[in-house]
Scaffold this motif. Structure first.
Motif, PDB file in Angstrom:
ATOM      1  N   ILE A 489      -0.842  -8.537 -15.812  1.00 16.60           N
ATOM      2  CA  ILE A 489      -1.174  -8.792 -14.404  1.00 16.60           C
ATOM      3  C   ILE A 489       0.094  -8.788 -13.562  1.00 16.60           C
ATOM      4  CG2 ILE A 489      -1.975 -10.590 -12.831  1.00 16.60           C
ATOM      5  CD1 ILE A 489      -4.228  -9.065 -14.044  1.00 16.60           C
ATOM      6  N   ASP A 490       1.165  -9.370 -14.076  1.00 19.65           N
ATOM      7  CA  ASP A 490       2.420  -9.390 -13.325  1.00 19.65           C
ATOM      8  C   ASP A 490       2.980  -7.976 -13.150  1.00 19.65           C
ATOM      9  OD1 ASP A 490       4.446 -11.154 -12.102  1.00 19.65           O
ATOM     10  OD2 ASP A 490       5.750 -10.287 -13.611  1.00 19.65           O
ATOM     11  N   GLN A 491       2.896  -7.156 -14.188  1.00 17.80           N
ATOM     12  CA  GLN A 491       3.345  -5.773 -14.068  1.00 17.80           C
ATOM     13  C   GLN A 491       2.467  -4.983 -13.101  1.00 17.80           C
ATOM     14  OE1 GLN A 491       3.279  -4.455 -18.129  1.00 17.80           O
ATOM     15  NE2 GLN A 491       5.245  -5.392 -18.635  1.00 17.80           N
ATOM     16  N   PHE A 492       1.163  -5.244 -13.135  1.00 20.73           N
ATOM     17  CA  PHE A 492       0.267  -4.568 -12.197  1.00 20.73           C
ATOM     18  C   PHE A 492       0.570  -4.999 -10.766  1.00 20.73           C
ATOM     19  CE2 PHE A 492      -3.711  -3.409 -10.165  1.00 20.73           C
ATOM     20  CZ  PHE A 492      -4.012  -2.205 -10.800  1.00 20.73           C
ATOM     21  N   GLY A 493       0.988  -6.254 -10.595  1.00 21.72           N
ATOM     22  CA  GLY A 493       1.372  -6.714  -9.260  1.00 21.72           C
ATOM     23  C   GLY A 493       2.560  -5.949  -8.713  1.00 21.72           C
ATOM     24  N   LEU A 494       3.505  -5.593  -9.581  1.00 23.77           N
ATOM     25  CA  LEU A 494       4.633  -4.780  -9.139  1.00 23.77           C
ATOM     26  C   LEU A 494       4.165  -3.418  -8.642  1.00 23.77           C
ATOM     27  CD1 LEU A 494       7.687  -4.359  -8.865  1.00 23.77           C
ATOM     28  CD2 LEU A 494       7.724  -3.632 -11.258  1.00 23.77           C
ATOM     29  N   LEU A 495       3.224  -2.802  -9.362  1.00 23.42           N
ATOM     30  CA  LEU A 495       2.678  -1.510  -8.925  1.00 23.42           C
ATOM     31  C   LEU A 495       1.935  -1.645  -7.602  1.00 23.42           C
ATOM     32  CD1 LEU A 495       1.349  -0.096 -12.328  1.00 23.42           C
ATOM     33  CD2 LEU A 495       3.480   0.460 -11.155  1.00 23.42           C
ATOM     34  N   VAL A 496       1.184  -2.728  -7.446  1.00 20.59           N
ATOM     35  CA  VAL A 496       0.461  -2.938  -6.186  1.00 20.59           C
ATOM     36  C   VAL A 496       1.439  -3.107  -5.031  1.00 20.59           C
ATOM     37  CG1 VAL A 496      -1.081  -4.521  -4.967  1.00 20.59           C
ATOM     38  CG2 VAL A 496      -1.582  -3.859  -7.314  1.00 20.59           C
ATOM     39  N   GLY A 497       2.517  -3.845  -5.260  1.00 20.74           N
ATOM     40  CA  GLY A 497       3.518  -4.009  -4.207  1.00 20.74           C
ATOM     41  C   GLY A 497       4.143  -2.687  -3.801  1.00 20.74           C
ATOM     42  N   LEU A 498       4.469  -1.849  -4.795  1.00 16.16           N
ATOM     43  CA  LEU A 498       5.019  -0.527  -4.476  1.00 16.16           C
ATOM     44  C   LEU A 498       4.003   0.327  -3.724  1.00 16.16           C
ATOM     45  CD1 LEU A 498       6.895   0.280  -7.823  1.00 16.16           C
ATOM     46  CD2 LEU A 498       7.869  -0.513  -5.666  1.00 16.16           C
ATOM     47  N   ALA A 499       2.725   0.221  -4.091  1.00 17.83           N
ATOM     48  CA  ALA A 499       1.693   0.984  -3.383  1.00 17.83           C
ATOM     49  C   ALA A 499       1.573   0.526  -1.928  1.00 17.83           C
ATOM     50  CB  ALA A 499       0.349   0.823  -4.102  1.00 17.83           C
ATOM     51  N   ILE A 500       1.703  -0.779  -1.692  1.00 14.13           N
ATOM     52  CA  ILE A 500       1.645  -1.275  -0.311  1.00 14.13           C
ATOM     53  C   ILE A 500       2.852  -0.776   0.481  1.00 14.13           C
ATOM     54  CG2 ILE A 500       1.717  -3.362   1.094  1.00 14.13           C
ATOM     55  CD1 ILE A 500       0.123  -4.770  -1.063  1.00 14.13           C
ATOM     56  N   TYR A 501       4.023  -0.756  -0.147  1.00 12.72           N
ATOM     57  CA  TYR A 501       5.196  -0.164   0.504  1.00 12.72           C
ATOM     58  C   TYR A 501       4.900   1.274   0.942  1.00 12.72           C
ATOM     59  CZ  TYR A 501       8.328  -3.944  -1.012  1.00 12.72           C
ATOM     60  OH  TYR A 501       8.948  -5.144  -1.192  1.00 12.72           O
ATOM     61  N   ALA A 502       4.342   2.049   0.007  1.00 15.62           N
ATOM     62  CA  ALA A 502       4.069   3.462   0.295  1.00 15.62           C
ATOM     63  C   ALA A 502       3.065   3.612   1.426  1.00 15.62           C
ATOM     64  CB  ALA A 502       3.558   4.156  -0.971  1.00 15.62           C
ATOM     65  N   VAL A 503       2.000   2.804   1.413  1.00 19.15           N
ATOM     66  CA  VAL A 503       0.989   2.903   2.468  1.00 19.15           C
ATOM     67  C   VAL A 503       1.596   2.555   3.824  1.00 19.15           C
ATOM     68  CG1 VAL A 503      -1.149   1.876   3.334  1.00 19.15           C
ATOM     69  CG2 VAL A 503      -0.950   2.502   0.932  1.00 19.15           C
ATOM     70  N   ALA A 504       2.376   1.475   3.870  1.00 18.41           N
ATOM     71  CA  ALA A 504       2.968   1.062   5.143  1.00 18.41           C
ATOM     72  C   ALA A 504       3.906   2.132   5.696  1.00 18.41           C
ATOM     73  CB  ALA A 504       3.721  -0.259   4.963  1.00 18.41           C
ATOM     74  N   LEU A 505       4.709   2.737   4.841  1.00 19.08           N
ATOM     75  CA  LEU A 505       5.661   3.740   5.308  1.00 19.08           C
ATOM     76  C   LEU A 505       4.981   5.064   5.649  1.00 19.08           C
ATOM     77  CD1 LEU A 505       8.593   3.081   2.797  1.00 19.08           C
ATOM     78  CD2 LEU A 505       8.434   2.361   5.179  1.00 19.08           C
ATOM     79  N   LEU A 506       4.024   5.480   4.818  1.00 22.56           N
ATOM     80  CA  LEU A 506       3.364   6.770   5.044  1.00 22.56           C
ATOM     81  C   LEU A 506       2.442   6.749   6.256  1.00 22.56           C
ATOM     82  CD1 LEU A 506       2.519   7.856   1.381  1.00 22.56           C
ATOM     83  CD2 LEU A 506       4.352   8.686   2.847  1.00 22.56           C
ATOM     84  N   VAL A 507       1.972   5.587   6.632  1.00 19.54           N
ATOM     85  CA  VAL A 507       1.141   5.489   7.834  1.00 19.54           C
ATOM     86  C   VAL A 507       2.006   5.221   9.063  1.00 19.54           C
ATOM     87  CG1 VAL A 507      -0.693   4.174   8.969  1.00 19.54           C
ATOM     88  CG2 VAL A 507      -0.897   4.780   6.563  1.00 19.54           C
ATOM     89  N   GLY A 508       2.995   4.356   8.936  1.00 16.47           N
ATOM     90  CA  GLY A 508       3.775   3.949  10.102  1.00 16.47           C
ATOM     91  C   GLY A 508       4.766   4.985  10.578  1.00 16.47           C
ATOM     92  N   ILE A 509       5.493   5.613   9.657  1.00 16.79           N
ATOM     93  CA  ILE A 509       6.529   6.562  10.073  1.00 16.79           C
ATOM     94  C   ILE A 509       5.955   7.763  10.813  1.00 16.79           C
ATOM     95  CG2 ILE A 509       8.285   8.154   9.189  1.00 16.79           C
ATOM     96  CD1 ILE A 509       9.000   6.090   7.110  1.00 16.79           C
ATOM     97  N   PRO A 510       4.877   8.415  10.326  1.00 12.92           N
ATOM     98  CA  PRO A 510       4.314   9.518  11.118  1.00 12.92           C
ATOM     99  C   PRO A 510       3.836   9.085  12.498  1.00 12.92           C
ATOM    100  CG  PRO A 510       3.515   9.632   8.865  1.00 12.92           C
ATOM    101  CD  PRO A 510       4.219   8.329   9.004  1.00 12.92           C
ATOM    102  N   LEU A 511       3.255   7.887  12.618  1.00 14.74           N
ATOM    103  CA  LEU A 511       2.819   7.423  13.935  1.00 14.74           C
ATOM    104  C   LEU A 511       4.002   7.240  14.876  1.00 14.74           C
ATOM    105  CD1 LEU A 511       0.056   4.796  13.019  1.00 14.74           C
ATOM    106  CD2 LEU A 511      -0.259   7.050  14.050  1.00 14.74           C
ATOM    107  N   ILE A 512       5.081   6.678  14.376  1.00 15.58           N
ATOM    108  CA  ILE A 512       6.270   6.491  15.225  1.00 15.58           C
ATOM    109  C   ILE A 512       6.843   7.837  15.650  1.00 15.58           C
ATOM    110  CG2 ILE A 512       8.628   5.610  15.230  1.00 15.58           C
ATOM    111  CD1 ILE A 512       7.694   3.369  13.395  1.00 15.58           C
ATOM    112  N   LEU A 513       6.880   8.800  14.721  1.00 13.76           N
ATOM    113  CA  LEU A 513       7.391  10.118  15.081  1.00 13.76           C
ATOM    114  C   LEU A 513       6.522  10.799  16.138  1.00 13.76           C
ATOM    115  CD1 LEU A 513       8.484  11.481  11.576  1.00 13.76           C
ATOM    116  CD2 LEU A 513       9.930  10.567  13.391  1.00 13.76           C
TER     117      LEU A 513
END
Length: 840
Positions: A489-513
């Motif tokens: 579960i702790d290792q899966f939490g690391l993957l979930v955190g990385l996925a949230i990073y990716a979602v935040a950046l992939l959605v936010g950066i194109p909108l800002i551009l």
């Protein structure tokens, strides 16, 4: 006889003549075909086709250059031209790359043919000369085509750079364009506004009447399909992230992770659901011909305004939580949270209406002065809101009560708000309305997007923190559904955190551009270049190729593991192959599969394997300096797997290590002792040292039990009892049969040794233990004594008196002063005392 000879000679001469004529005609035909091929122009060759494609590309480049000159003031048109120029550049590069294999073939063939003969050398065949000339002509044509492709690629690159510079200049001119603000300008804008309202109302009413009369069914179909798309997305989101879309009122003190997650996902998913509804609605309305050309931009701007206001509203509710202080992410009072939320929502409404009315003016062909005055009013309103907000008291009271009156802004924040508001007002009144409008838009929308991204990144960081993910709803669901442990579960939490990073950046950066002036085509071009070719100096890296290589490596690796399991569980297990052989085969297939997977992955990633020559040379130097042991162990591991002096499951003895071989890898071998201690032995030591293998050929081995009895026992009876007891043990082999060896006459016992063979040496400890118990019971029953160690003691009774008398003599002689004689007698006394000691 003579006549027969003459006939045979005549037939032979005729046959030779016919064959010679045939060969001469065939040679002449081949020469004619070769000459015709040499004289035929290179029309169907790859170089000729590439030349035609280059000519078409030149024509297309000229058309693009003309389009750039005609649309020098149209940013949207320049974006489209830049995209076409980029496609043309890739096509030209592809033409040049496709010619490279043919060029290499020609070069190799010319090397095989060699240079033409020099003066004084024998002439070569005509067919060889013609082939060399044809290949040389094609090579020259390829060189010419490649040169044209390079020049064309440079010209296309220059055109793209020119377009970028023109767009940058247009953007700067739009922002820094100054308009004189005067009373006459305001009067003209008022008149234009009245005229625009009249025209727009007429256009809107006529369009609505037309749609209701002739496009009613397409209208309802478009609305239905749009709602269905949005509902599907929203229902799926609620099913997957339902716990993160609504706040539980029963939770009085929610965790930090819970507050962040709900703030981020509720804002993102609900805004995306509304965006899907709006985008699909516009798409279906436009596809079903419901929208007229003059109404379509207005409807698009209306949908954009709705989406903007909704996003800001969701952002305010997620961050400030005006009615739920325990879910609030910032330290604000209730009144402060509501006031800031209203201010942000008001600025979003003003900005959205400015964009909507500007689109209406453009669609109706209204004068530019109306757009300028409208943007001026919007900038002034937003500036006033910022200045008014700076005088508020939104900060949480010192006692922490959200209902208590708040405190003023921190001095730095208040100054920033006032400067921003005053700057907008001054900039707009100075005539730089475009700059004021742009700054106001970025202050509102970009600020909200950046804040939402920041919340998402904080949420990912909190979830990926060690032992934090286990307290979430999703982690509890995974634990119940898949029975995962805390570590998983702790290792899966690391993957979930990385996925949230990716979602935040992939959605936010194109909108800002997009907000900062980029177009969708620009983002597509950036994404294409990012995934296909990233240049780092002279190295080109393709992220798409790297991802493909990783996927192929993973696929081949998983296939290798499946082949290992299939061979081990189906082929070798059914064939009753030895366990060691099975392990060696599995290990060899594993190494082979990993090597093949690595080669396939590296090749698919676009990395030239020849570039590893430098790395290999560097590794050879490193091996010479410090990696000898690693390489030695690696090679030794391969030798052990192939030669198999011992295998997994063997009972081995190496130095001080004795136990069962558990695993053989390319670096070391794991031996498990009988005390369950794992000893890792480097393979080079096992190759170079002495290794005893109890189960090398088979598991048969001899076991011994030493037995000692008293001298009163009958030796033959003892031997018979031992053989009788051994015969009752089913694990003892009958061939070779057990026997008892009469070893020696001991100092206090008769010594025997029971020797027997076992089919599996692993059973030795159990069998010996059982036999010892049975031997002890039987000896007690038969009265046979197992003697204890004995010692003989010899005591001399006269020794103490003699020692005493000698002592008195020594003392009397000492009194007389004979020091030397005293020393001599003391040595004698010590010797006699030793003789009188106990003898064993």
């Amino acid at each position: 006889m003579r006549l027969r000879t003459i006939l045979l000679r005549t037939i032979l001469l005729m046959t030779l003549a016919l064959a010679g004529a045939h060969f001469e005609s065939a040679a002449a035909l081949a020469q004619e075909q070769t000459q015709a091929a040499a004289e035929t122009p290179l029309v169907d060759t790859p170089s000729a086709q590439a030349a035609k494609e280059i000519e078409r590309a030149k024509v297309q480049l000229g058309s693009l250059q003309d389009s750039v000159k005609q649309n020098a003031d149209n940013d949207d048109a320049l974006v489209g031209i830049a995209a076409k120029a980029d496609e043309l550049s890739r096509a030209v590069i592809t033409i040049s790359v496709n010619l490279r294999p043919r060029f290499d073939q020609i070069k190799n063939r010319l090397g095989e043919i060699g240079d033409p003969p020099k003066d004084g050398q024998p002439p070569e065949a005509e067919i060889v000369t013609q082939e060399r000339n044809a290949l040389a002509a094609e090579r020259a044509q390829i060189n010419a085509v490649t040169g044209d492709a390079e020049n064309l690629s440079i010209a296309v690159t220059q055109l793209v750079n020119e377009i970028i510079e023109m767009r940058r200049r247009l953007f700067a001119d739009t922002l820094l364009r100054r308009t004189e603000i005067s009373v006459s300008v305001l009067d003209d804008a008022a008149g234009a506004f009245v005229h625009e309202v009249s025209e727009f109302s007429q256009a809107l009413s006529s369009w609505a009447a037309f749609v209701w009369k002739f496009k009613r069914f397409p209208l309802f179909a478009a609305i239905f399909l749009s709602l269905a798309s949005a509902l599907i997305l929203l229902s799926g989101s609620y099913r997957l992230f339902g716990a993160y879309l609504r706040r539980d009122e029963a939770v009085e003190n929610p965790s930090y992770i819970g507050r962040l997650s709900i703030a981020f996902w509720s804002t993102l998913i609900r805004t995306l659901a509304l965006a899907v509804l709006l985008v699909t609605s516009f798409f279906f309305l436009n596809s079903f011909n419901v929208l007229r050309p003059d109404i379509a931009p207005v409807i698009g701007a209306l949908f954009g305004t709705i989406g903007l206001v909704y996003f800001v509203g969701r952002f305010v509710n997620a961050i400030f939580a005006p009615r739920e202080p325990h879910w609030r992410l910032v330290k604000l009072s209730n009144l402060g949270a509501r006031s800031i939320g209203y201010c942000l929502l008001a600025m979003a409404v003003v900005n959205g209406l400015d964009y909507l009315f500007g689109t209406v003016s453009e669609a109706m062909g209204s004068p530019l002065v109306l757009t300028v005055v409208r943007s001026l009013i919007a900038a002034l309103i937003i500036g006033v809101i910022l200045i008014a907000a700076s005088f508020g008291k939104p900060m949480l009271a010192r006692n922490g009560d959200p209902d208590a009156p708040g405190r003023h802004w921190p001095r730095g924040m208040a100054i920033i708000l006032r400067v921003a508001g005053a700057g907008l007002i001054v900039t707009a009144l100075a005539g730089y309305v475009g700059l004021a409008r742009f700054v106001a838009t970025q202050f509102i929308i970009t600020g909200a997007v950046v804040a939402t991204m920041y919340v998402g990144l904080l949420s990912g960081k909190a979830i990926s923190r060690q032992e934090s993910f286990g307290d979430t709803f999703f982690a509890r669901f995974l634990t119940r559904r898949f029975n995962l442990g805390p570590v998983a579960i702790d290792q899966f939490g690391l993957l979930v955190g990385l996925a949230i990073y990716a979602v935040a950046l992939l959605v936010g950066i194109p909108l800002i551009l997009l907000l900062w002036g980029f177009h969708v085509q620009d983002l597509q071009l950036i994404a294409y270049r990012l995934f296909t070719e990233v240049k780092l100096g002279g190295i080109s890296i393709s992220l798409l190729g790297i991802c493909t290589g990783i996927l192929l490596f993973a696929g081949v690796y998983l296939l290798t593991r499946w082949v290992q399991r299939w061979l081990d569980g189906n082929v070798m297990a059914r064939s009753h192959v030895d366990l060691g052989v099975r392990n060696s085969v599995k290990t060899g297939i594993g190494y082979l599969g990993v090597g093949v997977a690595a080669i396939i992955g590296v090749s698919a990633a676009g990395i030239d394997l020849s570039s590893f020559a430098l790395v290999a040379s560097a590794l050879s130097v490193g091996i010479g300096f410090g990696l000898q042991n690693i390489v030695s162990n690696f090679v030794s591991g391969l030798i052990l797997l192939v030669e198999r002096p011992f295998k997994v499951g063997d009972h081995v003895v190496s130095g001080t290590a004795e136990g069962i071989v558990k695993r053989i890898s390319v670096r070391a071998t794991e031996i498990e002792t009988f005390r369950k201690q794992s000893i890792i032995v480097p393979n080079s030591e096992l190759i170079n040292g002495l290794v005893g293998n109890w189960t090398h050929r088979n598991k048969i081995g001899r076991s011994e039990i030493p037995v000692s009895v008293s001298y009163d026992a009958d030796p033959q009876k003892v031997m018979d009892i031992l053989l009788e007891l051994t015969a009752k043990i089913p694990l003892v082999m009958r061939n070779p049969e057990p026997h008892v060896e009469f070893l020696r006459f001991g100092p206090y016992s008769l010594d025997f040794e029971l020797r027997f063979f076992l089919a599996d040496m692993g059973d030795g400890m159990t069998v010996r233990n059982d036999l010892r118990i049975e031997i002890l019971k039987r000896f007690k029953a038969e009265g046979i004594e197992i003697p204890l160690p004995q010692s003989d003691l010899t005591i001399h009774r006269e020794a103490p008196a003699a020692i005493a008398n000698e002592g008195r003599d020594v003392r009397s002689s000492s009194a007389d002063g004979a020091a030397g004689e005293e020393e001599h007698r003391v040595r004698q006394l010590r010797g006699r005392t030793a003789e009188a000691s106990l003898k064993s």
